[in-house]
Design an enzyme around this catalytic site. Structure first.
Site, mmCIF file in Angstrom:
data_model
loop_
_atom_site.group_PDB
_atom_site.id
_atom_site.type_symbol
_atom_site.label_atom_id
_atom_site.label_comp_id
_atom_site.label_asym_id
_atom_site.label_seq_id
_atom_site.Cartn_x
_atom_site.Cartn_y
_atom_site.Cartn_z
ATOM 1 C CG ASP A 1 -2.081 0.812 1.035
ATOM 2 O OD1 ASP A 1 -2.323 1.569 0.175
ATOM 3 O OD2 ASP A 1 -3.128 0.261 1.490
ATOM 4 C CD GLU B 1 -6.517 5.162 3.145
ATOM 5 O OE1 GLU B 1 -5.425 5.331 3.797
ATOM 6 O OE2 GLU B 1 -6.691 4.792 2.012
#
Length: 612
Positions: free
Chosen positions: A290, A494
């Site tokens: 990521d 997020e």
């Protein structure tokens, strides 16, 4: 080119993929191999950087555009420019360009924005999700990109998690079924396809990415990038299970999770990345980190970087989303290989996996954008598909005392529309739309709820809209046949989306009760997860609909609320009574939700509460 093309097996489109991979690998220098393992952000990409460092892949962050409101054709010009730089290199290895197309090609202005995954989970319609994947693939390829960072196949166990809306649901069965997005994006592999081998059908398809491996939806207290604490047996049953379905569909890439399992970070987890994902599950595509995920293996992030790289690569990360400090990554990788701390066999395995996906995706034969796909972007067919998805995603939670309030009368004399979310396309779409965290306002092309209501009612019906209801309006409440109040969350993504309170923001509950006390009211809640529903809200409102984050086609809401279509959605997650109950577990004793997993009223007010 230095090499004679006739002797280059890797340039022969008729040669077997594995033969092409091995031939090309045999011709590569160590810096060229490391370049293939490097994924950089478009803002640091340039012809010189791509050529000098043999960069193998480029991406853009959410909100990183060629310029604001750039159209798909503008994106194609940019991406093809990067591609031509790669093709002019010694070996002519094409880049793969990745984009966060998580609910349509949401970074690109004018693309069709589909409901976020939580809404799609409410549809329970795997075929619909496949069709959405196919439509998204066309719009992604039209902008020049080859790789969509989707689907997220996290099984969400706690709505406090800031990525809850990226999940299809709270049980593996729902998530596994909805992972049919992979077959939509990549195409349906033939029956004889080898399990675990990457598959991309053709130029109208894109490389998919199952994420985030693994357990990201099960962290303690729903903390993003947190720690998932449970046995391997439960990890496998709840969180790994959807990946098996993705792998069976030929998913080409898997993204590692920022989160940890029992205290060990996934980006450094040899057992899960290599022994489970690659060996036990037989995954033959590549594993990508990521964004700065390797950096986060140290505290503070970015310190002891060389050691972080060593740990991540040896654990099984094949491609590193750097995304900016590519020179440091490449230098450290070369040094690690030359010192023997990372074996050449590990590098070769990573590069083989990356090249395998590029060959399977047809990038060597068709590296540049097919401009004939541009008319598919935001086309009527795709917007109708998104509208269908909105209709099927709506979950009807309450319908009057006697089940007679809905559907609404489209020929009422006068109706009141109220709320922060009634006429805000950005709020309707949520996070990962134009930017990572999303924005308010007319951020793209689409239809708001208010637009849809005005288009659905009769010619003689008067629609009054007030974002916040005026005292004078409420004082003359008898003038209105009914009210529609649209409230919900502002966009987020997020960690900023982590929320321990889950109260409807912007005084949403107060607005609802103020209107509902005076006028018969339908509440439409726009959110990426269940929210606190105060007793007064439930008591005073006549009807309540969970609309999730429906995207650009608000007509789908009007289609159902005015009775042209029936409600079909079922809760993909349990709806809690209070946050003190969280996390709710459907399999545990003491499961007493406000609305259970699978709940949903149809237009005849018949409760539908199957477990999934």
């Amino acid at each position: 080119m230095v090499d004679n093309e006739k002797s280059c097996v890797y340039k022969n489109p008729d040669a077997p993929v594995e033969a092409r991979v091995k031939d090309l690998l045999s011709r590569m220098t160590l810096p060229e191999k490391i370049g293939q393992m490097t994924l950089i952000e478009r803002r640091v990409a340039s012809p010189a950087v791509i050529a000098d460092f043999s960069i193998g892949s480029v991406l853009n962050a959410g909100g990183s555009w060629p310029f604001e409101d750039a159209k798909s054709s503008d994106w194609a010009v940019m991406i093809d420019g990067f591609q031509r730089s790669a093709l002019a290199s010694r070996l002519g290895i094409p880049i793969i360009y990745g984009i966060d197309a998580v609910h349509g090609n949401n970074d690109v202005y004018g693309a069709t924005i589909f409901p976020h995954n939580i809404g799609l989970g409410a549809t329970r319609d795997a075929d619909l999700v496949t069709r959405i994947g196919a439509a998204t693939a066309l719009e992604v390829r039209a902008c020049g990109a080859h790789w969509a960072f989707a689907p997220c196949v996290a099984t969400v166990r706690d709505p406090r998690w800031g990525r809850c809306y990226e999940s299809y649901g709270e049980v593996a069965k729902i998530v596994s079924e909805m992972s049919s997005l992979v077959s939509g994006l990549q195409g349906q592999p033939p029956r004889e396809h080898i399990n675990g081998y990457p598959f991309v059908a053709g130029r109208k398809n894109v490389v998919a990415c199952a994420k985030h491996f693994v357990g990201d939806g099960g962290t303690n207290k729903g903390i993003n990038e947190g720690n998932t604490i449970l046995s391997y047996e439960k990890l496998e049953r709840i969180h790994i299970a959807p990946y098996k379905n993705c792998i069976a569909q030929g998913v080409s890439t898997v993204m590692a999770s920022y989160s940890s399992w029992n205290g060990d970070k996934l980006h450094s987890h040899y057992f899960l990345l290599t022994q489970v994902l690659k060996q036990k599950l037989g995954f033959k595509g590549f594993v990508v980190s990521d964004w700065e995920g390797v950096d986060r293996l140290s505290d503070p992030p970015g310190t002891h970087y060389r050691n972080c790289v060593k740990i991540a690569i040896n654990a099984g990360i094949d491609l590193v989303m750097v995304p900016f400090n590519y020179e440091r990554f490449i230098k450290d990788m070369i040094d690690l290989v030359e010192s023997g701390e990372v074996l050449m066999t590990r590098v070769d395995d990573a590069v083989e996996r990356i090249l395998r996906v590029k060959f399977v995706a047809g990038l060597f034969e068709y590296p540049l954008t097919d401009r004939s796909l541009l008319p598919t972007v935001g086309c009527k067919e795709h917007r109708e598909l998104a509208r269908e998805a909105v209709r099927k995603s709506l979950v009807h939670l309450k319908n009057g005392k006697y089940g007679q309030f809905m559907p609404l009368n489209c020929n009422a004399e006068r109706i009141l529309v109220v709320g922060t979310h009634a006429d805000d396309l950005g709020y309707q779409c949520g996070g990962w739309t134009k930017t990572m965290t999303g924005e308010s306002g007319k951020i793209t092309i689409g239809t708001t709820l208010l637009d849809a209501i005005k288009g659905a009612v009769g010619d003689t019906t008067e629609v009054i809209y007030e974002e916040t209801p005026w005292k004078e309006t409420l004082a003359s409440a008898k003038r209105f046949s009914y009210a529609i109040v649209a409230v919900g969350e502002a966009p987020y993504a997020e960690t900023p989306g982590d929320n321990s309170e889950l109260i409807i923001p912007f005084n949403g509950s107060d607005i609802v009760t103020a209107v509902a006390e005076k006028i018969p009211t339908l509440v439409i809640l726009f959110s990426g997860r269940p929210m606190v529903l105060e007793p007064e809200v439930l008591e005073k409102t006549e009807a309540l609909v969970a609309a999730w984050l429906p995207g650009s086609e608000g007509q789908g809401i009007a289609d159902v609320t005015f009775g042209d279509y029936e409600f079909r959605g079922k809760l993909p997650v349990s709806w809690f009574k209070s946050v003190d109950q969280l996390p709710l577990d459907i399999d545990a004793n003491g499961y007493f939700p406000l609305f259970p997993l699978g709940f949903g009223l149809n237009s005849d007010s018949v409760e539908n509460s199957e477990p999934v």
